[in-house]
Write a protein that holds these residues in place. Structure first.
Motif, mmCIF file in Angstrom:
data_model
loop_
_atom_site.group_PDB
_atom_site.id
_atom_site.type_symbol
_atom_site.label_atom_id
_atom_site.label_comp_id
_atom_site.label_asym_id
_atom_site.label_seq_id
_atom_site.Cartn_x
_atom_site.Cartn_y
_atom_site.Cartn_z
ATOM 1 N N ASP A 118 -38.145 -31.601 -19.821
ATOM 2 C CA ASP A 118 -36.861 -30.888 -19.753
ATOM 3 C C ASP A 118 -37.020 -29.404 -20.068
ATOM 4 O O ASP A 118 -36.395 -28.552 -19.420
ATOM 5 C CB ASP A 118 -35.855 -31.514 -20.734
ATOM 6 C CG ASP A 118 -35.291 -32.838 -20.238
ATOM 7 O OD1 ASP A 118 -35.367 -33.108 -19.032
ATOM 8 O OD2 ASP A 118 -34.777 -33.607 -21.080
ATOM 9 N N GLY B 176 -38.563 -27.807 -17.196
ATOM 10 C CA GLY B 176 -37.558 -27.673 -16.143
ATOM 11 C C GLY B 176 -36.698 -26.440 -16.326
ATOM 12 O O GLY B 176 -36.387 -25.738 -15.358
ATOM 13 N N SER B 177 -36.319 -26.150 -17.565
ATOM 14 C CA SER B 177 -35.527 -24.948 -17.834
ATOM 15 C C SER B 177 -36.316 -23.700 -17.473
ATOM 16 O O SER B 177 -35.780 -22.743 -16.902
ATOM 17 C CB SER B 177 -35.133 -24.920 -19.317
ATOM 18 O OG SER B 177 -34.453 -23.735 -19.638
ATOM 19 N N THR C 282 -36.703 -23.330 -13.644
ATOM 20 C CA THR C 282 -35.391 -22.994 -13.080
ATOM 21 C C THR C 282 -35.113 -21.503 -13.245
ATOM 22 O O THR C 282 -34.568 -20.855 -12.336
ATOM 23 C CB THR C 282 -34.287 -23.824 -13.746
ATOM 24 O OG1 THR C 282 -34.512 -25.213 -13.474
ATOM 25 C CG2 THR C 282 -32.912 -23.433 -13.220
ATOM 26 N N CYS D 198 -39.759 -26.918 -9.449
ATOM 27 C CA CYS D 198 -38.458 -27.516 -9.771
ATOM 28 C C CYS D 198 -38.344 -28.912 -9.170
ATOM 29 O O CYS D 198 -37.793 -29.828 -9.793
ATOM 30 C CB CYS D 198 -37.331 -26.626 -9.253
ATOM 31 S SG CYS D 198 -37.009 -25.155 -10.264
ATOM 32 N N ASN D 199 -38.872 -29.077 -7.974
ATOM 33 C CA ASN D 199 -38.834 -30.384 -7.321
ATOM 34 C C ASN D 199 -39.668 -31.406 -8.082
ATOM 35 O O ASN D 199 -39.235 -32.541 -8.318
ATOM 36 C CB ASN D 199 -39.333 -30.248 -5.883
ATOM 37 C CG ASN D 199 -39.360 -31.576 -5.150
ATOM 38 O OD1 ASN D 199 -40.403 -32.210 -5.078
ATOM 39 N ND2 ASN D 199 -38.230 -31.991 -4.621
ATOM 40 N N ARG E 100 -37.820 -32.264 -11.305
ATOM 41 C CA ARG E 100 -36.635 -33.072 -11.049
ATOM 42 C C ARG E 100 -37.016 -34.539 -10.822
ATOM 43 O O ARG E 100 -36.316 -35.452 -11.280
ATOM 44 C CB ARG E 100 -35.883 -32.532 -9.835
ATOM 45 C CG ARG E 100 -34.496 -33.194 -9.648
ATOM 46 C CD ARG E 100 -33.827 -32.792 -8.351
ATOM 47 N NE ARG E 100 -33.911 -31.355 -8.130
ATOM 48 C CZ ARG E 100 -34.580 -30.814 -7.122
ATOM 49 N NH1 ARG E 100 -35.250 -31.557 -6.276
ATOM 50 N NH2 ARG E 100 -34.590 -29.506 -6.972
ATOM 51 N N ARG E 101 -38.104 -34.769 -10.135
ATOM 52 C CA ARG E 101 -38.549 -36.145 -9.913
ATOM 53 C C ARG E 101 -38.871 -36.841 -11.229
ATOM 54 O O ARG E 101 -38.527 -38.017 -11.436
ATOM 55 C CB ARG E 101 -39.783 -36.156 -9.013
ATOM 56 C CG ARG E 101 -39.497 -35.758 -7.590
ATOM 57 C CD ARG E 101 -40.766 -35.761 -6.786
ATOM 58 N NE ARG E 101 -40.514 -35.308 -5.436
ATOM 59 C CZ ARG E 101 -41.428 -35.239 -4.496
ATOM 60 N NH1 ARG E 101 -42.662 -35.615 -4.764
ATOM 61 N NH2 ARG E 101 -41.130 -34.811 -3.284
ATOM 62 N N GLN F 219 -37.655 -36.032 -14.185
ATOM 63 C CA GLN F 219 -36.396 -36.232 -14.904
ATOM 64 C C GLN F 219 -35.623 -37.424 -14.325
ATOM 65 O O GLN F 219 -35.076 -38.238 -15.079
ATOM 66 C CB GLN F 219 -35.554 -34.964 -14.843
ATOM 67 C CG GLN F 219 -36.129 -33.812 -15.663
ATOM 68 C CD GLN F 219 -35.398 -32.507 -15.432
ATOM 69 O OE1 GLN F 219 -35.001 -32.200 -14.297
ATOM 70 N NE2 GLN F 219 -35.219 -31.722 -16.473
ATOM 71 N N ASP F 220 -35.572 -37.517 -13.017
ATOM 72 C CA ASP F 220 -34.871 -38.637 -12.385
ATOM 73 C C ASP F 220 -35.505 -39.971 -12.751
ATOM 74 O O ASP F 220 -34.829 -41.004 -12.792
ATOM 75 C CB ASP F 220 -34.872 -38.475 -10.860
ATOM 76 C CG ASP F 220 -33.963 -37.355 -10.383
ATOM 77 O OD1 ASP F 220 -33.175 -36.837 -11.199
ATOM 78 O OD2 ASP F 220 -34.049 -36.984 -9.192
ATOM 79 N N GLY G 50 -37.738 -37.041 -18.984
ATOM 80 C CA GLY G 50 -37.342 -35.714 -19.443
ATOM 81 C C GLY G 50 -37.754 -35.376 -20.854
ATOM 82 O O GLY G 50 -38.084 -34.218 -21.149
ATOM 83 N N ASP H 185 -39.453 -32.312 -0.344
ATOM 84 C CA ASP H 185 -38.294 -31.814 -1.083
ATOM 85 C C ASP H 185 -37.068 -32.588 -0.665
ATOM 86 O O ASP H 185 -36.923 -32.958 0.491
ATOM 87 C CB ASP H 185 -38.059 -30.326 -0.780
ATOM 88 C CG ASP H 185 -39.160 -29.469 -1.386
ATOM 89 O OD1 ASP H 185 -39.218 -28.309 -0.999
ATOM 90 O OD2 ASP H 185 -39.918 -29.963 -2.226
#
Length: 297
Positions: free
Chosen positions: A234, A237-238, A241, A261-262, A265-266, A268-269, A273, A296
């Protein structure tokens, strides 16, 4: 009146406040969670009941909270804005060059001098020769603040009047660091795909390199533990971003931060995270195991 106020008492903000107290400065502290103020009050700081009172208590206020958006949310309260006139705000939160320029305009409109800074070291390095801090903004405001800032970083660098400079160099440094981190994750995947132990990759890396604990984490599958000097998915990710937002703000190529970022995000999903950034490899492995292309979304 105290010499300086510190707003935001996470790991970094607390390190700043403790170092200032140890340097003999009269320090006022404030945090949204009052319990974080208590150890610093016990160490000699003055705790403020409200943010407005904290700003009023000192000629200078250091802000060290997660991001500029949080800063805006706090300082836009009427009682806080009215306390700013004639004071100096030193923003040490993380943000983009565009946000730094916005901060200068907003605080200037409320009668405050504004310095924008970036801390390029860990909390444990504050107050030591390893401490590295970049500061940009009006020269007069910096010189008036130098005595308060110098104890915090053995390497204190004034970058001039361009308010965007500190956050720009912070992001440039971050771009290099994320290249090392995510490149090493890919390197570990290369080893796994070709039947070569990831430990052999780790053995090639120079001592002290950020990739050493990262690849060790991958070898041990110990993703729940954040390695020394590491960060969670996480937090990564910040960071990426912010890199992508700066690229879009400046109109430069954003393909690298878009990719990172992609990847984040994967992870985190997939529910990773809160794990070490190295856990991104688990999401990438999943795509490989399914035999599909990593596209993507």
């Amino acid at each position: 009146m105290s010499d300086i106020t510190v707003v935001g008492l996470g790991a970094m903000g607390s390190a700043l406040a403790r170092t200032l107290i140890a340097a003999g400065r009269d320090v006022t502290v404030w945090n949204r969670s009052p319990e974080k103020m208590r150890p610093l009050v016990a160490a000699g700081a003055e705790g403020a009941a409200t943010l407005g009172a904290a700003v009023s208590a000192s000629p200078r206020t250091i802000v060290c909270i997660p991001d500029y958006q949080s800063t805006a949310g706090l300082f836009e309260q009427p009682d806080v804005g009215s306390a700013l006139k004639g004071r100096t705000v030193i923003q040490l939160s993380t943000g983009t060059p565009r946000e730094a320029a916005g901060g200068e305009a907003w605080f200037g409109a409320h009668g405050a001098a504004y310095l924008d800074g970036a801390i390029l070291c860990w909390p444990g390095d504050i107050g030591t020769p390893k401490g590295l801090m970049l500061v940009a903004g009006p020269a007069a405001a910096f010189e008036a603040s130098r005595a308060d800032l110098q104890p915090l970083a053995g390497d204190l660098r004034y970058l001039g009047a361009n308010i965007r400079a500190a956050s720009t160099l912070d992001l440039a440094f971050l771009s290099r660091l994320t290249g090392i981190i995510f490149g090493s994750i890919h390197g570990a995947m290369v080893c796994e795909a070709e039947g070569v132990p990831v430990e052999a990759f780790t053995a090639l890396l120079p001592a002290g390199d950020r990739s050493v604990p990262l690849t060790q984490t991958i070898s041990a599958e110990s993703f729940a533990h954040v390695s020394k000097g590491g960060a969670t998915v996480d937090v990564a990710g910040s960071a990426v971003t912010r890199m992508r937002q700066q690229a879009k703000d400046a109109g430069i190529n954003s393909e690298l931060p878009d990719l990172l970022c992609n990847w984040v995000r994967r992870a985190q999903d997939a529910g990773y995270g809160s794990e070490e950034t190295a856990a991104v490899i688990k999401a990438l492995r999943s795509a490989r195991d399914r035999g599909g292309r990593q596209e993507d979304r």
